[in-house]
Design an enzyme around this catalytic site. Structure first.
Site, mmCIF file in Angstrom:
data_model
loop_
_atom_site.group_PDB
_atom_site.id
_atom_site.type_symbol
_atom_site.label_atom_id
_atom_site.label_comp_id
_atom_site.label_asym_id
_atom_site.label_seq_id
_atom_site.Cartn_x
_atom_site.Cartn_y
_atom_site.Cartn_z
ATOM 1 C CG HIS A 117 36.299 13.583 116.339
ATOM 2 N ND1 HIS A 117 35.504 12.699 115.660
ATOM 3 C CD2 HIS A 117 35.540 14.034 117.379
ATOM 4 C CE1 HIS A 117 34.322 12.607 116.252
ATOM 5 N NE2 HIS A 117 34.331 13.407 117.289
ATOM 6 C CG HIS A 118 34.181 17.645 117.498
ATOM 7 N ND1 HIS A 118 33.682 17.311 116.256
ATOM 8 C CD2 HIS A 118 33.508 16.876 118.401
ATOM 9 C CE1 HIS A 118 32.743 16.387 116.400
ATOM 10 N NE2 HIS A 118 32.625 16.109 117.684
ATOM 11 C CB ALA A 119 40.638 20.143 118.792
#
Length: 304
Positions: A117-119
């Site tokens: 979920h950080h990309a």
């Protein structure tokens, strides 16, 4: 029957100088076998490149595809992008998409990887290369498998990449409960965000879920949930700042499934975060999460 999406190439050798180990994804399957739970394993195909480019900058996708990511981006990701990591980066979004397709048919399925979920659009970050949640949600809607999708992110870290990539979309709702003082320092704006104080334990965490999640589900009315089921809110997690117990994590997952099932909403889960020196124990936490979701789905289906 529990349906789990897994590919042997989810596991990649650990990169020199990185604290991130990919062996967790193989250990999850060992822990699942250890549990004795009956399950069907489904093997994903790599996500077609054009679906990744629909969410990420094609120039960044080309860098990953060629295993030629600039050093500055590799540092932000947290490990080098080798050929094995590249192969895995294309498989994980395919796994989340396949889990969603299985959930649409059977009510629940789990991807044994994903939750990246950080990309962001033009770079990875925080051990995430491509954002499988955003990629899968976009494809599912574009191909008519769902009209409205809610991404529920209960990792200890805010899903900043998911929020940024899907900002402004009326057909995808991003929901995040996380530790306010944990990574990332600069939070993005999800459709709904709740940052919790350090040390928040079972009772307060579950009360926060109960106060917000059912109302958001009713207001938005999704026909599919993608659930980032990170186990790093656990009190012993190396990168967490919350204080959930084993029982608290299982209660979280049961509440999540009960809320979905009682509204007739299929749910697909992705692994998300979980960190510690005892990687098999971390894998067991992930398996307990999957089994709690599966058990709650079975119980609610029987009750219905």
């Amino acid at each position: 029957m529990l349906r789990v999406v897994h590919h042997p190439h989810y596991v990649s050798p650990a990169a020199a100088g990185s604290r991130f180990s990919f062996d967790k994804y193989g250990l999850v399957m060992i822990a699942l076998a250890e549990s004795g739970a009956d399950h069907l394993r489904h093997e994903p195909e790599p996500m077609p490149r054009h679906w990744i480019e629909a969410v990420h900058d094609p120039r960044y996708v080309a860098e990953v595809a060629a295993s030629a990511v600039p050093p500055a981006k590799e540092r932000r990701i947290g490990f080098p992008i080798t050929e094995r990591v590249t192969r895995r980066a294309f498989l994980a979004p395919g796994g989340t998409w396949l889990a969603a397709k299985l959930a649409l048919d059977h009510g629940y399925a789990a991807n044994s990887a994903g939750g990246s979920h950080h990309a962001m659009a033009d770079t990875g970050a925080g051990y995430c290369v491509f954002n499988d949640l955003a990629i899968a949600a976009n494809r599912l809607i574009a191909e008519g498998d769902a009209r409205r999708i809610m991404i529920v992110d209960l990792d200890v870290h805010q899903g900043d990449g998911t929020a940024a990539l899907l900002a402004g979309r009326s057909d995808i709702f991003t929901f995040s409960i996380h530790a306010e003082r944990n990574f990332p320092v600069r939070k993005a704006s999800s459709s709904f965000d709740l940052g919790l104080d350090d040390g928040t334990g079972d009772e307060a965490y579950l009360a926060a879920m109960a106060a917000h999640l059912p109302r958001m589900l009713d207001d938005f009315g999704p026909d599919l949930i993608l659930y980032q089921a990170g186990v790093d809110p656990h009190r012993e997690d190396r990168l967490g700042r919350l204080a959930l117990s084993d029982a608290g994590l299982q209660a979280r997952d049961r509440f999540m499934m009960q809320a979905a099932r009682r509204r007739g909403i299929p749910l697909a889960s992705a692994l998300g975060g979980g960190y510690g020196d005892d990687r098999l124990e971390v894998a067991r936490r992930h398996v307990r999460s999957i089994l709690a979701l599966h058990a709650a789905h079975a119980e609610e289906s029987t009750a219905a």
